[in-house]
Design an enzyme around this catalytic site. Structure first.
Site, PDB file in Angstrom:
ATOM      1  N   ARG A   1       0.840  -1.208   0.000  1.00  0.00           N
ATOM      2  CA  ARG A   1       0.000   0.000   0.000  1.00  0.00           C
ATOM      3  C   ARG A   1       0.871   1.253   0.000  1.00  0.00           C
ATOM      4  NH1 ARG A   1      -4.492   0.073   4.542  1.00  0.00           N
ATOM      5  NH2 ARG A   1      -2.726   0.690   5.822  1.00  0.00           N
TER       6      ARG A   1
ATOM      7  N   GLU B   1     -16.187   6.045   4.920  1.00  0.00           N
ATOM      8  CA  GLU B   1     -15.456   5.517   6.075  1.00  0.00           C
ATOM      9  C   GLU B   1     -15.353   6.613   7.114  1.00  0.00           C
ATOM     10  OE1 GLU B   1     -11.319   4.561   5.417  1.00  0.00           O
ATOM     11  OE2 GLU B   1     -11.189   5.881   3.694  1.00  0.00           O
TER      12      GLU B   1
ATOM     13  N   LYS C   1      -2.681   6.443   1.479  1.00  0.00           N
ATOM     14  CA  LYS C   1      -2.487   6.918   2.850  1.00  0.00           C
ATOM     15  C   LYS C   1      -1.587   8.166   2.836  1.00  0.00           C
ATOM     16  CE  LYS C   1      -2.336   4.558   7.289  1.00  0.00           C
ATOM     17  NZ  LYS C   1      -3.494   5.211   7.874  1.00  0.00           N
TER      18      LYS C   1
HETATM   19  N1  PLP Z   1      -9.184   4.055   6.726  1.00  0.00           N
HETATM   20  C1  PLP Z   1      -8.365   5.059   7.044  1.00  0.00           C
HETATM   21  C2  PLP Z   1      -8.708   6.415   6.551  1.00  0.00           C
HETATM   22  C3  PLP Z   1      -7.225   4.820   7.813  1.00  0.00           C
HETATM   23  O1  PLP Z   1      -6.403   5.806   8.140  1.00  0.00           O
HETATM   24  C4  PLP Z   1      -6.951   3.511   8.248  1.00  0.00           C
HETATM   25  C5  PLP Z   1      -5.767   3.224   9.035  1.00  0.00           C
HETATM   26  O2  PLP Z   1      -4.783   2.766   8.580  1.00  0.00           O
HETATM   27  C6  PLP Z   1      -7.840   2.495   7.892  1.00  0.00           C
HETATM   28  C7  PLP Z   1      -8.953   2.800   7.134  1.00  0.00           C
HETATM   29  C8  PLP Z   1      -7.596   1.094   8.325  1.00  0.00           C
HETATM   30  O3  PLP Z   1      -6.587   0.492   7.568  1.00  0.00           O
HETATM   31  P1  PLP Z   1      -5.729  -0.677   8.151  1.00  0.00           P
HETATM   32  O4  PLP Z   1      -6.666  -1.746   8.559  1.00  0.00           O
HETATM   33  O5  PLP Z   1      -4.872  -1.100   7.009  1.00  0.00           O
HETATM   34  O6  PLP Z   1      -4.961  -0.144   9.296  1.00  0.00           O
HETATM   35  C1  COI Z   2      -3.963   3.086  11.690  1.00  0.00           C
HETATM   36  O1  COI Z   2      -4.942   2.460  12.086  1.00  0.00           O
HETATM   37  O2  COI Z   2      -2.828   2.573  11.626  1.00  0.00           O
HETATM   38  C2  COI Z   2      -4.072   4.458  11.247  1.00  0.00           C
HETATM   39  O3  COI Z   2      -3.204   4.912  10.579  1.00  0.00           O
HETATM   40  C3  COI Z   2      -5.213   5.255  11.660  1.00  0.00           C
HETATM   41  C4  COI Z   2      -4.796   6.521  12.303  1.00  0.00           C
HETATM   42  C5  COI Z   2      -5.938   7.441  12.249  1.00  0.00           C
HETATM   43  C6  COI Z   2      -4.282   6.307  13.690  1.00  0.00           C
END
Ligand code: PLP
Ligand code: COI
Length: 340
Positions: free
Chosen positions: A82, A220, A184
């Site tokens: 990612r 989200e 991200k």
């Molecule tokens: N959506 C957003 C906007 C996020 O910042 C995050 C955090 O990483 C997620 C979803 C969840 O992603 P992940 O499960 O890969 O941490």
């Molecule tokens: C994560 O879950 O790792 C994120 O980056 C979310 C953040 C808003 C703490």
């Protein structure tokens, strides 16, 4: 490995500097070999691209101590992938995926005393990040970059641990249809600061963002994807090109189908249908899966049957199974758990 003497059970989701961080520098078209360093501070030129034009992105993943005392992390290859995609979209030189995973292992090993013990409720959060570091004044990408990984022990993302939270439907948009919502980028979070401060001031825990084009579909929150459970126990998650492809959400959908035998569906979810779901959760590395008890849309309340005191039964099973895999109690699918 002797652990640090910290009251692990009482820490929140905050920053605490640990012993080592990983740094690799990009200059003259190549990444250097990278190293672990002691200094948590960074000195930058006043005109660094990251400071002027927010050329920065990040990742988040966790390291765990298993029941039998091993140190592991969860699917770092997907964070590598990612971040690679994010970097390309931001005109940054992608950090090689194999080196990303290697750097994750190195930095966890060097901070093993900071990986909270099994059963403490805390974990070691890793924050890989990258930014344009040389001076630019015209709007263009930097020529020099830093890739870094910091680590910090963390507790639950939402105050109150696993108690159901309350969301409000935001009047702000998080991401445009052809924008940067699927990567991200730091800028996605910069734009969310005002909405989250406003939501907190009004007594809510987080914002639910709707799709910017029609404002009819669920996207989200500022930092997690949605999972819903229907009254007949199907797990539904919103499909959209402008949300972050959460690694936790993708993993939970596999857990729901393969481990719990549930029907799963990734599809557009209209806000109008939200009132009909039995359970709602937010999933992400930081959030794990946090139950949502109530969503407020301009004063109109949607209260999930699971209520405001307990996590609903399906979200609870999903959480137990996922954390069971992450902490080595349940055998995960091949490649999910990487041993340090
Ligand atoms: N959506 C957003 C906007 C996020 O910042 C995050 C955090 O990483 C997620 C979803 C969840 O992603 P992940 O499960 O890969 O941490
Ligand atoms: C994560 O879950 O790792 C994120 O980056 C979310 C953040 C808003 C703490």
């Amino acid at each position: 490995m002797e652990k640090k003497n910290i009251d692990w059970a009482s820490i929140g989701f905050g920053y605490m500097p640990t012993d080592k961080r990983y740094v690799s520098l990009y200059k003259d078209g190549a990444w250097d070999q990278g190293a672990l360093v002691d200094d948590p501070n960074i000195v930058l030129n006043e005109c660094a691209c990251v400071l002027q034009y927010a050329q920065t992105c990040f990742e988040g993943l966790k390291a765990y101590t298993t029941e039998d005392g091993r140190t592991v992390c969860f699917r770092p290859d997907l964070n590598a992938e990612r971040m690679y995609d994010t970097a390309k979209r931001l005109e940054m030189p992608p950090f090689p995926k194999d080196r990303f995973v290697e750097a994750v292992k190195q930095v966890i090993k060097a901070n093993e005393a900071w990986v909270p013990p099994y059963g403490s409720g805390a974990t070691l959060y890793l924050r890989p990040y990258m930014f344009g570091s040389n001076a630019v004044i015209g709007v263009k990408p930097a020529d020099e970059y830093q890739f870094r990984i910091l680590t910090t022990p963390v507790g639950p993302y939402f105050k109150g641990g696993v108690k159901p939270i309350t969301l409000c439907v935001s009047d702000f948009d998080r991401a445009a249809p052809h924008g940067t919502g699927h990567i991200k980028a730091g800028l996605n979070y910069a734009m969310s600061l005002h909405p989250i401060v406003e939501a907190h001031k009004a007594g809510f825990d987080e914002n639910m963002y709707l799709d910017a084009a029609t404002r009819t579909k669920v996207e989200e929150t500022g930092g997690a994807n949605f999972l819903f459970v229907t009254k007949d126990n199907k797990v539904v998650t919103p499909k959209s090109n402008s949300i972050l492809p959460s690694i936790t959400r993708r993993s939970l959908m596999v857990v729901a189908k393969e481990y719990l035998g549930l029907e799963v569906e990734e599809r557009e979810v209209y806000f109008d249908e939200v009132k009909d779901f039995a359970e709602c959760g937010l999933c992400g590395t930081a959030a794990v899966i946090s139950p949502v008890g109530k969503i407020v849309d301009h004063g109109k309340e949607i209260c999930f049957p699971s209520g405001m005191t307990e996590m609903g039964p399906t979200i609870s099973k999903l959480r137990d199974t996922l954390t069971g895999i992450q902490m080595g109690k349940i055998e995960g699918p091949e490649g999910w758990i990487v041993e340090i």
